[in-house]
Design a protein around this motif. Structure first.
Motif, mmCIF file in Angstrom:
data_model
loop_
_atom_site.group_PDB
_atom_site.id
_atom_site.type_symbol
_atom_site.label_atom_id
_atom_site.label_comp_id
_atom_site.label_asym_id
_atom_site.label_seq_id
_atom_site.Cartn_x
_atom_site.Cartn_y
_atom_site.Cartn_z
ATOM 1 N N GLU A 3 -47.500 42.290 55.315
ATOM 2 C CA GLU A 3 -47.981 41.872 54.198
ATOM 3 C C GLU A 3 -47.103 41.713 53.022
ATOM 4 O O GLU A 3 -47.164 40.678 52.221
ATOM 5 C CB GLU A 3 -49.355 42.867 53.573
ATOM 6 N N LEU A 4 -46.319 42.597 52.852
ATOM 7 C CA LEU A 4 -45.108 42.817 51.807
ATOM 8 C C LEU A 4 -44.409 41.493 52.059
ATOM 9 O O LEU A 4 -44.090 40.780 50.859
ATOM 10 C CB LEU A 4 -44.327 44.108 52.114
ATOM 11 N N GLN A 5 -44.064 40.976 53.155
ATOM 12 C CA GLN A 5 -43.135 39.859 53.686
ATOM 13 C C GLN A 5 -43.957 38.819 53.060
ATOM 14 O O GLN A 5 -43.337 37.823 52.431
ATOM 15 C CB GLN A 5 -42.751 39.832 55.013
ATOM 16 N N ALA A 6 -45.164 38.665 53.450
ATOM 17 C CA ALA A 6 -46.021 37.463 53.127
ATOM 18 C C ALA A 6 -46.262 37.492 51.630
ATOM 19 O O ALA A 6 -45.924 36.314 50.907
ATOM 20 C CB ALA A 6 -47.448 37.678 53.546
ATOM 21 N N ALA A 7 -46.318 38.453 50.927
ATOM 22 C CA ALA A 7 -46.447 38.405 49.496
ATOM 23 C C ALA A 7 -45.148 37.865 48.675
ATOM 24 O O ALA A 7 -45.168 37.046 47.933
ATOM 25 C CB ALA A 7 -46.826 39.797 48.916
ATOM 26 N N GLN A 8 -43.982 38.387 49.284
ATOM 27 C CA GLN A 8 -42.607 37.887 48.910
ATOM 28 C C GLN A 8 -42.295 36.503 49.027
ATOM 29 O O GLN A 8 -41.647 35.840 48.290
ATOM 30 C CB GLN A 8 -41.608 38.776 49.322
ATOM 31 N N ASN A 9 -42.984 36.003 50.126
ATOM 32 C CA ASN A 9 -42.510 34.770 50.420
ATOM 33 C C ASN A 9 -43.674 33.750 50.225
ATOM 34 O O ASN A 9 -43.645 32.438 50.652
ATOM 35 C CB ASN A 9 -42.487 34.649 52.221
ATOM 36 N N LYS A 17 -46.249 37.671 42.407
ATOM 37 C CA LYS A 17 -45.392 38.212 43.636
ATOM 38 C C LYS A 17 -45.389 39.723 43.158
ATOM 39 O O LYS A 17 -45.674 40.373 43.837
ATOM 40 C CB LYS A 17 -44.286 37.361 43.972
ATOM 41 N N ALA A 18 -44.898 39.717 42.042
ATOM 42 C CA ALA A 18 -44.553 41.314 41.824
ATOM 43 C C ALA A 18 -45.671 42.190 41.435
ATOM 44 O O ALA A 18 -45.416 43.260 42.070
ATOM 45 C CB ALA A 18 -43.622 41.231 40.175
ATOM 46 N N ALA A 22 -45.925 45.413 43.974
ATOM 47 C CA ALA A 22 -46.114 46.554 43.509
ATOM 48 C C ALA A 22 -47.415 47.120 44.041
ATOM 49 O O ALA A 22 -47.369 48.684 44.205
ATOM 50 C CB ALA A 22 -46.033 46.552 41.996
ATOM 51 N N GLY A 23 -48.591 46.741 44.172
ATOM 52 C CA GLY A 23 -49.532 47.264 44.695
ATOM 53 C C GLY A 23 -49.336 47.691 46.186
ATOM 54 O O GLY A 23 -49.794 48.580 46.514
ATOM 55 N N LEU A 24 -48.792 46.822 47.003
ATOM 56 C CA LEU A 24 -48.497 47.253 48.353
ATOM 57 C C LEU A 24 -47.399 48.406 48.383
ATOM 58 O O LEU A 24 -47.756 49.187 49.382
ATOM 59 C CB LEU A 24 -48.054 45.885 49.150
ATOM 60 N N GLN A 25 -46.640 48.423 47.446
ATOM 61 C CA GLN A 25 -45.680 49.572 47.466
ATOM 62 C C GLN A 25 -46.390 50.633 47.165
ATOM 63 O O GLN A 25 -46.313 51.971 47.836
ATOM 64 C CB GLN A 25 -44.508 49.283 46.644
ATOM 65 N N ALA A 26 -47.313 50.614 46.327
ATOM 66 C CA ALA A 26 -48.072 51.954 45.771
ATOM 67 C C ALA A 26 -48.841 52.382 47.078
ATOM 68 O O ALA A 26 -48.927 53.645 47.432
ATOM 69 C CB ALA A 26 -48.988 51.592 44.776
#
Length: 62
Positions: A3-9, A17-18, A22-26
């Motif tokens: 999910e993190l990679q998909a969000a970044q790409n 994106k940010a 941030a939500g995924l990192q939390a």
């Protein structure tokens, strides 16, 4: 991680994106904290049962 990679790409703008990242990192941080608490409680339980948390091998034969 996917999910993190998909969000970044994704094709979203940098602000979106940010926010998503941030939500995924939390969520990752919260999961990590919960795991640390569970490990600490498990360690306490093992010690209370008279065991050691290092060097033990569990014998699973009956």
């Amino acid at each position: 991680m996917q999910e993190l990679q998909a969000a970044q790409n994704s094709g979203a703008d940098d602000s979106a994106k940010a926010s998503t990242v941030a939500g995924l990192q939390a969520q990752v941080t919260a999961t990590s904290a919960a795991l640390q608490q569970a490990i600490a409680k498990l360690s306490e339980a093992v010690q209370e049962a008279g065991g050691s948390t290092t060097g033990n091998i569990v014998n699973t034969t009956a």
